[in-house]
Design a protein around this motif. Structure first.
Motif, PDB file in Angstrom:
ATOM      1  N   ASN A  17       1.092  -1.069  -0.089  1.00  0.00           N
ATOM      2  CA  ASN A  17       0.172   0.066  -0.050  1.00  0.00           C
ATOM      3  C   ASN A  17       1.141   1.079  -0.050  1.00  0.00           C
ATOM      4  N   SER A  21       0.856   4.455   2.792  1.00  0.00           N
ATOM      5  CA  SER A  21       2.153   4.223   3.707  1.00  0.00           C
ATOM      6  C   SER A  21       3.211   5.375   3.741  1.00  0.00           C
ATOM      7  N   THR A 302      -4.753  -1.630   8.459  1.00  0.00           N
ATOM      8  CA  THR A 302      -4.217  -2.140   8.384  1.00  0.00           C
ATOM      9  C   THR A 302      -3.748  -3.965   8.323  1.00  0.00           C
ATOM     10  N   GLU A 305      -7.365  -5.292   7.251  1.00  0.00           N
ATOM     11  CA  GLU A 305      -7.395  -5.321   6.040  1.00  0.00           C
ATOM     12  C   GLU A 305      -6.956  -6.973   5.603  1.00  0.00           C
ATOM     13  N   ARG A 306      -6.058  -7.094   6.571  1.00  0.00           N
ATOM     14  CA  ARG A 306      -5.289  -8.664   7.188  1.00  0.00           C
ATOM     15  C   ARG A 306      -5.862  -9.705   7.701  1.00  0.00           C
ATOM     16  N   GLU A 330       5.853  -3.089  10.978  1.00  0.00           N
ATOM     17  CA  GLU A 330       5.612  -2.400   9.626  1.00  0.00           C
ATOM     18  C   GLU A 330       5.553  -1.010  10.981  1.00  0.00           C
TER      19      GLU A 330
END
Lengths: 400, 257
Positions: A17, A21, A302, A305-306, A330
């Motif tokens: 992304n 980011s 995130t 989404e994941r 991250e």
């Protein structure tokens, strides 16, 4: 090796992304850059004040009458006689030179140009050295000019520019309050400290100014130069002793004058700029905090989404710590890269002067802002990462 | 059951229920006792066996699969996997069990997005802490086994459904788990890919790997040595189609995919 894996997963996650980011990093970038830059501006103005302290001369002392209004015995004004007593005292070895000062204001005329200089000063030639006023063109007026009350004047660079523009002022006649003055010299530019312009001044012999404007009564100040910066305390004691004599004051607690050195005057000013710096820093710190919240926000998105990916990883036997590490890595990567670019932006930005102040980067602020940004990445990333790590694999796998 | 070897899976009186009080739903209950209380499911699976768990939607087969795969914990009962009771393990130990003892194959493939086939297969090894060189070698061997060695650098979106599922199978077997657990592995595949994937699973079982397949297709169940049928959370039939020690029936009959 597991750590290396986590960083690889984290880079992959960020690369998936790129725009998101990049925008999150921008938040941290702005935060870090503004901390560095605003602190540098504050520090720059403080450095400018420090420089003006040295330019004013660290060994000069200013004696002024303490206006103790309302007291029973009216304070005795400072006079030229006081100055003479100081200058002629044989038992005051720390006193190098003495210059009584009167200040007034008025409008200067040259041809059809009219200008009101910030200050009109009447004094002795010793003033120039004591107040660290250097001549740029022409010459100072002399002791002889003072004795003969000649109508001569030395102009500060701002005043000279306002009245004469590109013309050479030396030898020209200007009129102040009806009295004509011949310009003998122009002083070098000292530079503004931001509050008033020390170059906006007309300096003339004391009796000339007294004769034309203030009258032969008291003087506003007596400027005393100590032999060196180390002897200012000694000189201050000498001045107190001598003036107590001339003013017939017995009790040292009831002296009717005040001695201040330039350093103490300007240290007050310096503390003002410190407050200013702290305020700027606080504003910048808030923007850094906002950047950190941006990280939390994006990491939460995130993780949601994941969720399924987290479920797969857990089904494959990823321990909780590895999932936690991946998402922490991250968020920390976001903040580290953002902070790195922010440091760069801050340092580049500090090469331009901001509102007339040349920013001076504080090395600690660079390290501090970077460290805080990284800590923010860890702190604000820990909530989303923890949420990811504590997902039950069965729920995560079912997530659509 | 077979040659005195302990069963890979032993579940005893396992029940799984959701909700509380009147709203309680028994997803897995086994036969009812005289007082109407669920007694729980008992099931043994021997090493090298190939079991198809069948049942319609809501029969509890997915619940059973989640419990067998240590993705979920039973409400009551004991579950021994490879001789170890997994009922008392904490989250970290369960992660270790999933990593070492169980290979998952899901209906929806469940590959990690944006990751190459090789990296997918390396993933369980990475979590197991295997060194990079060794990891790569084993992952390539597993991909070769499913016939995808030349696709090692492809990402999920560059692979067909059948290929994705074969990557998932490679990923499931790369850690040499005690059991391969497949949940409707062919549910999302066309018939040709179905035969390919089932052929690979048959081959794995023929080499001794224990396989449990959850399915509702008779076509898939025909490949198994043993078929267990679930209805309403209880086992209603348990039919052996081929001996545990022999090859799976599809291979034995010469029906090679």
């Amino acid at each position: 090796m597991i750590a290396w894996q986590m960083i690889r997963f984290a880079v992959g996650g960020l690369a998936a992304n790129k725009v998101r980011s990049a925008l999150t990093m921008l938040g941290v970038l702005i935060g870090v850059a503004s901390v560095i830059l605003l602190l540098a501006v504050g520090n720059g103005s403080s450095v400018a004040v420090k420089e003006s302290i040295t330019s004013l001369g660290t060994n000069s002392l200013t004696v002024s009458s303490s206006a103790s209004r309302g007291s029973v015995t009216a304070a005795k004004k400072l006079t030229v006689e006081d100055a003479k007593a100081l200058a002629s005292a044989t038992d005051a070895p720390a006193v190098k030179s003495v210059a009584p000062v009167v200040t007034t204001s008025g409008t200067a005329l040259y041809g059809n140009i009219s200008y009101q200089p910030g200050q009109i000063v009447g004094t002795y030639p010793a003033y120039f050295e004591t107040a660290n006023q250097k001549i740029a063109r022409g010459d100072y007026f002399s002791a002889d000019d003072v004795l003969n009350s000649r109508k001569v004047a030395v102009l500060g660079s701002t005043t000279a520019k306002e009245l004469f523009a590109a013309e050479d002022p030396i030898g020209k006649k200007i009129t102040i309050g009806g009295t004509p003055f011949t310009v003998t010299g122009v002083l070098t530019t000292k530079g503004s400290t931001g509050f008033n312009d020390p170059d906006d001044v007309v300096i003339a012999p004391l009796p000339t100014v007294q004769n034309a404007f203030t009258g032969f009564g008291s003087v506003n100040q007596i400027l005393v130069q100590a032999t060196s910066a180390d002897t200012t305390a000694e000189a201050q004691a000498d001045i107190t002793r001598i003036l107590m004599g001339t003013h017939a004051v017995k009790d040292p607690a009831k002296v009717d004058f005040r001695i201040s050195n330039q350093t103490s005057l300007l240290s007050a000013r310096e503390s003002t700029t410190k407050t200013f710096t702290v305020l700027l820093g606080a504003v910048a710190a808030i923007s850094l905090l906002v950047g950190g919240i941006g990280i939390t926000n994006i990491m939460l998105v995130t993780v949601t989404e994941r969720t399924r990916e987290i479920g797969i990883r857990k089904a494959l036997g990823a321990p909780r710590a590895v999932i936690l590490g991946q998402f922490l890595a991250e968020s920390t990567l976001l903040s580290v890269i953002g902070a790195g670019l922010g440091v760069l932006a801050g340092i580049v930005g500090s090469h331009f002067s901001v509102v007339g102040i040349k920013p001076v980067v504080i090395p600690e602020s660079v390290l501090g802002a970077f460290a805080i940004a990284v800590a923010i990445g860890l702190f604000f990333g820990s909530y989303p990462a923890n949420r990811a790590a504590s997902l039950r694999p069965i729920d995560a796998l079912r997530h659509e | 059951m077979s040659g005195g070897k302990p069963p890979v899976i032993q579940i005893r009186r396992v029940t799984k229920s959701y909700g509380h009080g009147d709203a309680v739903v028994h997803a897995l209950r086994g036969p009812l006792g005289p007082d109407g209380a669920p007694l729980g499911v008992d099931l043994d699976i021997a090493e090298g066996d190939y079991v198809a768990v069948m049942g319609s939607s809501g029969s509890g087969k997915s619940t059973l699969m989640n419990i067998l795969g240590c993705l979920d914990v039973p409400t009551a009962g004991r579950y021994l996997l490879d001789g170890a009771d997994v009922g008392h393990l904490d989250e970290g130990q369960l992660a270790l069990v999933r990593n070492r003892k169980i290979g998952f194959v899901f209906q929806s493939f469940n590959l990690v997005p944006r990751t190459t086939a090789l990296a997918q297969v390396e993933l369980p090894l990475a979590y197991a802490g295997v060194k990079a060189g060794e990891r790569r070698r084993r992952a390539l061997a597993a991909l070769t086994l499913v016939g995808l060695a030349e696709r090692a650098g492809h990402k999920p979106n560059q692979l067909s459904g059948g290929q994705q599922q074969r990557v998932a199978v490679a990923r499931a077997l790369v850690t040499a788990p005690a059991m391969l657990l497949a949940d409707e592995p062919t549910g999302n595949l066309d018939s040709r890919s179905t035969e390919e994937v089932l052929g690979i699973i048959d081959g794995l079982n023929a080499r001794g790997r224990t396989v449990v397949v959850i399915t509702h297709e008779d076509e898939v169940a025909r490949h198994a040595k043993r078929v267990v049928r679930l209805v309403d959370g209880a086992i209603v039939s348990d039919v052996r189609q081929a001996p545990v020690d022999g090859p799976p029936p599809a291979l034995a009959a010469g029906v090679v995919a």
